[in-house]
Each structure stands twice: as structure tokens, then as C-alpha cells.
Design an enzyme around this catalytic site. Structure first.
Site, PDB file in Angstrom:
ATOM      1  N   THR A 164       9.619  -4.293   0.469  1.00  0.00           N
ATOM      2  CA  THR A 164       8.214  -4.714   0.336  1.00  0.00           C
ATOM      3  C   THR A 164       7.993  -5.936  -0.858  1.00  0.00           C
ATOM      4  O   THR A 164       7.353  -6.808  -0.687  1.00  0.00           O
ATOM      5  CB  THR A 164       7.253  -3.640   0.513  1.00  0.00           C
ATOM      6  OG1 THR A 164       7.381  -2.835   1.658  1.00  0.00           O
ATOM      7  CG2 THR A 164       5.985  -4.442   0.689  1.00  0.00           C
ATOM      8  N   ARG A 172      13.284 -11.398   1.843  1.00  0.00           N
ATOM      9  CA  ARG A 172      12.113 -11.332   0.819  1.00  0.00           C
ATOM     10  C   ARG A 172      12.580 -11.590  -0.431  1.00  0.00           C
ATOM     11  O   ARG A 172      12.101 -12.191  -1.484  1.00  0.00           O
ATOM     12  CB  ARG A 172      11.724  -9.866   0.989  1.00  0.00           C
ATOM     13  CG  ARG A 172      10.434  -9.664   1.901  1.00  0.00           C
ATOM     14  CD  ARG A 172      10.046  -8.209   2.254  1.00  0.00           C
ATOM     15  NE  ARG A 172       9.120  -8.201   3.199  1.00  0.00           N
ATOM     16  CZ  ARG A 172       8.708  -7.139   3.711  1.00  0.00           C
ATOM     17  NH1 ARG A 172       9.155  -6.037   3.431  1.00  0.00           N
ATOM     18  NH2 ARG A 172       7.575  -6.872   4.505  1.00  0.00           N
ATOM     19  N   HIS A 202       7.099  -9.571   8.135  1.00  0.00           N
ATOM     20  CA  HIS A 202       6.719  -8.240   8.610  1.00  0.00           C
ATOM     21  C   HIS A 202       7.785  -7.927   9.553  1.00  0.00           C
ATOM     22  O   HIS A 202       8.232  -8.719  10.552  1.00  0.00           O
ATOM     23  CB  HIS A 202       5.177  -8.328   9.484  1.00  0.00           C
ATOM     24  CG  HIS A 202       5.195  -7.226  10.308  1.00  0.00           C
ATOM     25  ND1 HIS A 202       4.913  -5.712   9.819  1.00  0.00           N
ATOM     26  CD2 HIS A 202       5.479  -6.914  11.542  1.00  0.00           C
ATOM     27  CE1 HIS A 202       4.586  -4.874  10.587  1.00  0.00           C
ATOM     28  NE2 HIS A 202       5.237  -5.467  11.689  1.00  0.00           N
ATOM     29  N   ARG A 258      14.713  -4.284   9.349  1.00  0.00           N
ATOM     30  CA  ARG A 258      14.007  -3.971   7.788  1.00  0.00           C
ATOM     31  C   ARG A 258      15.069  -4.031   6.814  1.00  0.00           C
ATOM     32  O   ARG A 258      14.840  -4.451   5.694  1.00  0.00           O
ATOM     33  CB  ARG A 258      13.641  -2.401   8.144  1.00  0.00           C
ATOM     34  CG  ARG A 258      12.875  -2.055   9.032  1.00  0.00           C
ATOM     35  CD  ARG A 258      11.303  -2.436   8.705  1.00  0.00           C
ATOM     36  NE  ARG A 258      10.797  -1.716   7.348  1.00  0.00           N
ATOM     37  CZ  ARG A 258       9.522  -1.727   7.178  1.00  0.00           C
ATOM     38  NH1 ARG A 258       8.480  -2.537   7.693  1.00  0.00           N
ATOM     39  NH2 ARG A 258       9.111  -1.020   6.100  1.00  0.00           N
ATOM     40  N   GLU A 307       2.840  -3.127  18.702  1.00  0.00           N
ATOM     41  CA  GLU A 307       2.992  -4.657  18.004  1.00  0.00           C
ATOM     42  C   GLU A 307       3.275  -5.734  19.106  1.00  0.00           C
ATOM     43  O   GLU A 307       2.574  -6.796  19.244  1.00  0.00           O
ATOM     44  CB  GLU A 307       3.543  -4.522  16.710  1.00  0.00           C
ATOM     45  CG  GLU A 307       2.767  -3.856  15.525  1.00  0.00           C
ATOM     46  CD  GLU A 307       4.109  -3.743  14.536  1.00  0.00           C
ATOM     47  OE1 GLU A 307       3.471  -2.866  13.541  1.00  0.00           O
ATOM     48  OE2 GLU A 307       4.730  -4.082  14.281  1.00  0.00           O
ATOM     49  N   PHE A 328      -5.710  -3.150  -1.245  1.00  0.00           N
ATOM     50  CA  PHE A 328      -5.292  -4.183  -0.959  1.00  0.00           C
ATOM     51  C   PHE A 328      -5.666  -4.805   0.645  1.00  0.00           C
ATOM     52  O   PHE A 328      -5.282  -5.994   0.958  1.00  0.00           O
ATOM     53  CB  PHE A 328      -3.829  -4.575  -1.047  1.00  0.00           C
ATOM     54  CG  PHE A 328      -2.714  -3.680  -0.429  1.00  0.00           C
ATOM     55  CD1 PHE A 328      -2.638  -3.742   0.960  1.00  0.00           C
ATOM     56  CD2 PHE A 328      -2.373  -2.535  -1.018  1.00  0.00           C
ATOM     57  CE1 PHE A 328      -1.833  -3.073   1.713  1.00  0.00           C
ATOM     58  CE2 PHE A 328      -1.519  -1.661  -0.301  1.00  0.00           C
ATOM     59  CZ  PHE A 328      -1.324  -1.850   1.142  1.00  0.00           C
ATOM     60  N   ASN A 382       4.852 -11.807   0.984  1.00  0.00           N
ATOM     61  CA  ASN A 382       6.115 -11.487   1.173  1.00  0.00           C
ATOM     62  C   ASN A 382       6.873 -11.917   2.338  1.00  0.00           C
ATOM     63  O   ASN A 382       7.840 -11.266   2.737  1.00  0.00           O
ATOM     64  CB  ASN A 382       6.438  -9.757   0.812  1.00  0.00           C
ATOM     65  CG  ASN A 382       5.870  -9.056   1.917  1.00  0.00           C
ATOM     66  OD1 ASN A 382       5.032  -9.699   2.921  1.00  0.00           O
ATOM     67  ND2 ASN A 382       5.729  -7.863   1.774  1.00  0.00           N
ATOM     68  N   TYR A 385      -3.251  -4.702  10.974  1.00  0.00           N
ATOM     69  CA  TYR A 385      -2.878  -3.736   9.748  1.00  0.00           C
ATOM     70  C   TYR A 385      -3.899  -2.570   9.711  1.00  0.00           C
ATOM     71  O   TYR A 385      -4.217  -2.202   8.360  1.00  0.00           O
ATOM     72  CB  TYR A 385      -3.081  -4.620   8.725  1.00  0.00           C
ATOM     73  CG  TYR A 385      -1.455  -5.333   8.344  1.00  0.00           C
ATOM     74  CD1 TYR A 385      -0.565  -4.684   8.200  1.00  0.00           C
ATOM     75  CD2 TYR A 385      -1.763  -6.832   8.175  1.00  0.00           C
ATOM     76  CE1 TYR A 385       0.632  -5.352   8.047  1.00  0.00           C
ATOM     77  CE2 TYR A 385      -0.425  -7.397   7.831  1.00  0.00           C
ATOM     78  CZ  TYR A 385       0.787  -6.630   7.876  1.00  0.00           C
ATOM     79  OH  TYR A 385       1.924  -7.321   7.278  1.00  0.00           O
ATOM     80  N   LYS A 394       4.946 -14.867   7.735  1.00  0.00           N
ATOM     81  CA  LYS A 394       3.845 -14.817   7.287  1.00  0.00           C
ATOM     82  C   LYS A 394       3.288 -16.169   6.673  1.00  0.00           C
ATOM     83  O   LYS A 394       4.300 -17.004   6.480  1.00  0.00           O
ATOM     84  CB  LYS A 394       3.722 -13.764   6.074  1.00  0.00           C
ATOM     85  CG  LYS A 394       3.836 -12.262   6.703  1.00  0.00           C
ATOM     86  CD  LYS A 394       3.617 -11.191   5.584  1.00  0.00           C
ATOM     87  CE  LYS A 394       3.837 -10.063   6.191  1.00  0.00           C
ATOM     88  NZ  LYS A 394       3.659  -8.809   5.254  1.00  0.00           N
TER      89      LYS A 394
HETATM   90  P1  ATP Z   1       4.993  -5.046   6.513  1.00  0.00           P
HETATM   91  O1  ATP Z   1       4.350  -3.824   7.186  1.00  0.00           O
HETATM   92  O2  ATP Z   1       4.354  -6.169   6.413  1.00  0.00           O
HETATM   93  O3  ATP Z   1       6.291  -5.299   7.387  1.00  0.00           O
HETATM   94  P2  ATP Z   1       6.246  -3.340   4.692  1.00  0.00           P
HETATM   95  O4  ATP Z   1       6.258  -2.465   5.885  1.00  0.00           O
HETATM   96  O5  ATP Z   1       7.282  -3.495   3.865  1.00  0.00           O
HETATM   97  O6  ATP Z   1       5.657  -4.488   5.336  1.00  0.00           O
HETATM   98  P3  ATP Z   1       3.689  -2.121   4.093  1.00  0.00           P
HETATM   99  O7  ATP Z   1       3.455  -0.846   3.173  1.00  0.00           O
HETATM  100  O8  ATP Z   1       3.476  -1.697   5.561  1.00  0.00           O
HETATM  101  O9  ATP Z   1       5.028  -2.584   3.709  1.00  0.00           O
HETATM  102  O10 ATP Z   1       2.430  -2.906   3.775  1.00  0.00           O
HETATM  103  C1  ATP Z   1       2.236  -3.922   4.616  1.00  0.00           C
HETATM  104  C2  ATP Z   1       1.971  -5.253   4.068  1.00  0.00           C
HETATM  105  O11 ATP Z   1       0.630  -4.979   2.944  1.00  0.00           O
HETATM  106  C3  ATP Z   1       2.928  -5.393   3.080  1.00  0.00           C
HETATM  107  O12 ATP Z   1       3.957  -6.328   3.762  1.00  0.00           O
HETATM  108  C4  ATP Z   1       2.126  -6.516   2.050  1.00  0.00           C
HETATM  109  O13 ATP Z   1       2.044  -7.769   2.522  1.00  0.00           O
HETATM  110  C5  ATP Z   1       0.793  -5.725   1.778  1.00  0.00           C
HETATM  111  N1  ATP Z   1       0.908  -5.018   0.661  1.00  0.00           N
HETATM  112  C6  ATP Z   1       1.538  -3.732   0.522  1.00  0.00           C
HETATM  113  N2  ATP Z   1       1.550  -3.095  -0.772  1.00  0.00           N
HETATM  114  C7  ATP Z   1       0.733  -4.076  -1.459  1.00  0.00           C
HETATM  115  C8  ATP Z   1       0.114  -4.266  -2.931  1.00  0.00           C
HETATM  116  N3  ATP Z   1       0.496  -3.011  -3.647  1.00  0.00           N
HETATM  117  N4  ATP Z   1      -0.333  -5.296  -3.166  1.00  0.00           N
HETATM  118  C9  ATP Z   1      -0.808  -6.304  -2.169  1.00  0.00           C
HETATM  119  N5  ATP Z   1      -0.396  -6.145  -0.903  1.00  0.00           N
HETATM  120  C10 ATP Z   1       0.545  -5.216  -0.548  1.00  0.00           C
HETATM  121 MG    MG Z   2       4.616  -1.877   7.232  1.00  0.00          MG
END
Ligand code: ATP
Ligand code: MG
Length: 137
Positions: free
Chosen positions: A91, A102, A115, A85, A126, A57, A112, A49, A9
């Protein structure tokens, strides 16, 4: 062998951490079988997304993903989806295990660093959003 989709990212590319992240990926036994550095368009980020579009967010997340170049990748290995993962960590970096990407590099729950796909179906969708079959070698 399984494939997963990864994004390094903007917070990580901005800090010149592409190689450092890739070193962790490769040390975990995952093979980078496709990789390119791109500037995501707003449309691409919103599509990518879309599952989060009702979340508070979402706007901030899309703005972040287009704020600097990203590196999109396909990773291959045994149980690649679950393994990546695990290597990424939680996350929220505050909850991420020692040694994870992370934990080492993420700035916040939003910024973070990486992805990784969460299931086989999402991995396929994806990967297809960013790569054609002949780019994956
Ligand atoms: P990713 O999908 O990016 O691999 P993830 O699966 O760990 O991450 P998700 O719940 O899918 O987490 O959230 C997607 C992305 O949205 C997160 O990686 C983060 O960048 C952002 N995100 C998630 N929760 C929050 C939050 N509470 N505030 C701000 N950004 C958030
Ligand atoms: Mg995710």
C-alpha cells in the site's frame, strides 16, 4: 480462472500512466476482460471504500478518488486476486518491492496508483458495483 477488480487511480490517470500500468498487468499474465474510464461520483467512492469510513483518512481518500477520472477494470487469470496484489506492491510505495506498480508509479500511501481486491468475496462485490455481466468479455 479467477477474476479480480482493479482501479487505476486519479494520480495515475492524471499522469497519463494508464497504458504503462496496463503493460505491467499484462506482462504478469493477467488478462483485462473489462475496462472503462469513468468519473466516480462521491456516492460511488463512499460506497466502494465504506469499510474504511471510520478511518482518519476516509475523507481525503474519497476526495482523491473523485478528483480526476479513474479506469475500472476486471482482470482474469490463475490466482488473479493474489497475483494482482503482488504485482501492485505494498500500500505504501516506500515498502513496495522493486518492479511493482506502486514502487514504479505511486506518489504516496494515499495516492498509490492502483486498487486491487483483497479476497474473492470483495472481488465479486466490487466487480458488480461497476460492471454488468455482459460487459466482461
Ligand atoms: P486498495 O484497497 O486501494 O487496493 P490496499 O488494500 O493496499 O489498497 P487499504 O488498507 O485497503 O490498502 O487502504 C485503501 C486505500 O486507502 C489505500 O490504497 C490508500 O489509497 C488509502 N490509504 C490507506 N492507508 C492510508 C493512510 N495511512 N493515509 C492515507 N491514505 C491511506
Ligand atoms: Mg484494500
Amino acid at each position: 480462472l479467477e477474476r479480480t477488480f482493479s482501479i487505476i487511480k486519479p494520480d495515475a490517470t492524471e499522469r497519463n500512466l494508464t497504458g504503462a500500468v496496463n503493460a505491467v498487468i499484462e506482462a504478469a499474465g493477467l488478462r483485462i476482460v473489462a475496462q472503462k474510464r469513468i468519473r466516480m461520483t462521491r456516492q460511488q467512492a463512499e460506497t466502494f471504500y465504506a469499510v474504511h469510513k471510520e478511518r482518519p483518512f476516509f475523507g481525503e481518500l474519497v476526495d482523491f478518488m473523485i478528483s480526476a477520472p479513474v479506469v475500472v477494470q476486471v482482470l482474469e487469470g490463475e490466482n488473479a486476486i493474489a497475483k494482482y496484489r503482488e504485482v501492485m506492491g505494498a500500500t505504501n510505495p516506500a515498502n513496495a518491492a522493486e518492479g511493482t506498480i506502486r514502487k514504479q508509479f505511486a506518489k504516496s500511501v494515499g495516492e498509490n496508483s492502483v486498487h486491487g481486491s483483497d479476497a474473492a468475496e470483495t472481488a465479486a462485490v466490487e466487480i458488480a458495483q461497476f460492471f454488468s455481466g455482459n460487459e466482461i468479455v
